[in-house]
Design a protein around this motif. Sequence first.
Motif, PDB file in Angstrom:
ATOM      1  N   LEU A 176       0.870  -1.178   0.000  1.00 14.87           N
ATOM      2  CA  LEU A 176       0.000   0.000   0.000  1.00 14.87           C
ATOM      3  C   LEU A 176       0.904   1.225   0.000  1.00 14.87           C
ATOM      4  CD1 LEU A 176      -2.648  -1.087   2.692  1.00 14.87           C
ATOM      5  CD2 LEU A 176      -2.724  -1.414   0.204  1.00 14.87           C
ATOM      6  N   GLY A 177       1.031   1.861  -1.156  1.00 12.61           N
ATOM      7  CA  GLY A 177       1.925   3.002  -1.294  1.00 12.61           C
ATOM      8  C   GLY A 177       1.283   4.308  -0.875  1.00 12.61           C
ATOM      9  N   VAL A 178       2.086   5.215  -0.349  1.00  9.93           N
ATOM     10  CA  VAL A 178       1.613   6.547   0.022  1.00  9.93           C
ATOM     11  C   VAL A 178       1.209   7.295  -1.255  1.00  9.93           C
ATOM     12  CG1 VAL A 178       2.281   8.773   1.009  1.00  9.93           C
ATOM     13  CG2 VAL A 178       3.055   6.632   2.076  1.00  9.93           C
ATOM     14  N   PRO A 179       0.003   7.868  -1.328  1.00 12.01           N
ATOM     15  CA  PRO A 179      -0.422   8.591  -2.528  1.00 12.01           C
ATOM     16  C   PRO A 179       0.578   9.663  -2.933  1.00 12.01           C
ATOM     17  CG  PRO A 179      -2.272   8.302  -1.030  1.00 12.01           C
ATOM     18  CD  PRO A 179      -1.049   7.830  -0.300  1.00 12.01           C
ATOM     19  N   GLY A 180       1.003   9.604  -4.202  1.00 10.30           N
ATOM     20  CA  GLY A 180       1.979  10.547  -4.708  1.00 10.30           C
ATOM     21  C   GLY A 180       3.409  10.115  -4.479  1.00 10.30           C
ATOM     22  N   ASP A 188      -7.732   7.111   7.706  1.00 15.08           N
ATOM     23  CA  ASP A 188      -8.278   5.790   7.403  1.00 15.08           C
ATOM     24  C   ASP A 188      -8.833   5.746   5.984  1.00 15.08           C
ATOM     25  OD1 ASP A 188      -7.640   4.872   9.905  1.00 15.08           O
ATOM     26  OD2 ASP A 188      -9.644   5.128  10.738  1.00 15.08           O
ATOM     27  N   ALA A 189      -9.389   6.870   5.534  1.00 16.71           N
ATOM     28  CA  ALA A 189      -9.956   6.916   4.187  1.00 16.71           C
ATOM     29  C   ALA A 189      -8.880   6.702   3.128  1.00 16.71           C
ATOM     30  CB  ALA A 189     -10.663   8.257   3.955  1.00 16.71           C
ATOM     31  N   VAL A 190      -7.699   7.265   3.347  1.00 19.90           N
ATOM     32  CA  VAL A 190      -6.575   7.091   2.416  1.00 19.90           C
ATOM     33  C   VAL A 190      -6.147   5.625   2.388  1.00 19.90           C
ATOM     34  CG1 VAL A 190      -4.139   7.629   2.018  1.00 19.90           C
ATOM     35  CG2 VAL A 190      -5.736   9.460   2.594  1.00 19.90           C
ATOM     36  N   LEU A 191      -6.057   5.007   3.568  1.00 22.02           N
ATOM     37  CA  LEU A 191      -5.692   3.597   3.658  1.00 22.02           C
ATOM     38  C   LEU A 191      -6.730   2.710   2.991  1.00 22.02           C
ATOM     39  CD1 LEU A 191      -4.385   3.550   7.332  1.00 22.02           C
ATOM     40  CD2 LEU A 191      -3.046   2.875   5.336  1.00 22.02           C
ATOM     41  N   ASP A 192      -8.003   3.014   3.227  1.00 23.69           N
ATOM     42  CA  ASP A 192      -9.086   2.199   2.662  1.00 23.69           C
ATOM     43  C   ASP A 192      -9.093   2.270   1.137  1.00 23.69           C
ATOM     44  OD1 ASP A 192      -9.856   1.489   5.199  1.00 23.69           O
ATOM     45  OD2 ASP A 192     -11.514   2.925   5.312  1.00 23.69           O
ATOM     46  N   GLU A 193      -8.858   3.445   0.590  1.00 17.15           N
ATOM     47  CA  GLU A 193      -8.854   3.597  -0.863  1.00 17.15           C
ATOM     48  C   GLU A 193      -7.685   2.828  -1.475  1.00 17.15           C
ATOM     49  OE1 GLU A 193      -9.463   4.329  -4.729  1.00 17.15           O
ATOM     50  OE2 GLU A 193     -10.875   4.593  -3.064  1.00 17.15           O
ATOM     51  N   ALA A 194      -6.521   2.918  -0.860  1.00 18.39           N
ATOM     52  CA  ALA A 194      -5.364   2.171  -1.362  1.00 18.39           C
ATOM     53  C   ALA A 194      -5.615   0.677  -1.274  1.00 18.39           C
ATOM     54  CB  ALA A 194      -4.118   2.548  -0.567  1.00 18.39           C
TER      55      ALA A 194
END
Length: 225
Positions: free
Chosen positions: A59-63, A92-98
């Motif tokens: 799960l990569g950090v966005p960007g 959590d939303a960022v993690l869930d989307e990834a």
Amino acid sequence: MRRYRDRHHGGRVLASALEAYAGRTDVIVLALPRGGVPVGFEVARHLGARLDVFLVRKLGVPGHEELAMGALASGGVRVVDPEVVDGLGLTDAVLDEAARREARELLRRERLYRRGGPPPRIEGQTVILVDDGIATGSSMRAAVAALKSQKPSRLVVGVPTAAPSTCEALARQVDDIVCVDTPEPFMAVGLWYEDFAQTTDEEVLALLEQAARERAEESQVPGGM
């Protein structure tokens, strides 16, 4: 510290370090695709064990996708790196989307690599979990957590090269671990290979098919498996 010519070379060196598991009927080698498969192929061949894959997606950090904030493994197991998540203030939303995005790719690879076949039986088996190396350990920790829930009799991690601190931390989570080389500073897995070209889906499929064919041929030889 040594640099391996390529992943196959790393696999052969690792296989020698795992000699204690050779010739046993309860051993299965699970490689983390894609880069772990050439390594696992050499290990399974040397040990006379079955080769299969175990799917994990970083799960990569966005960007900044090369930086892992966690990993997702087969069976829906998710591991999060709290230092990265808390340090960057990721929600959590960022993690869930990834996780949703990587789950789709994980499922695609499961179907592709297994050609519709079932996953291997893990319960009661000695599982040797193999990759080409370990840096932060997110992917390997996710795989370990997912496999533990399937009750192997013994869970072993084997890699040609790893960050010393990560190898030490993982050792507390498994029954045995073999990190052949633990250079310091470690920096990145690719630094310890002369050829670290990306492994393709086609190469993964070819190696899985070759391993199955060689194992079938060996079983037909008098005195073989």
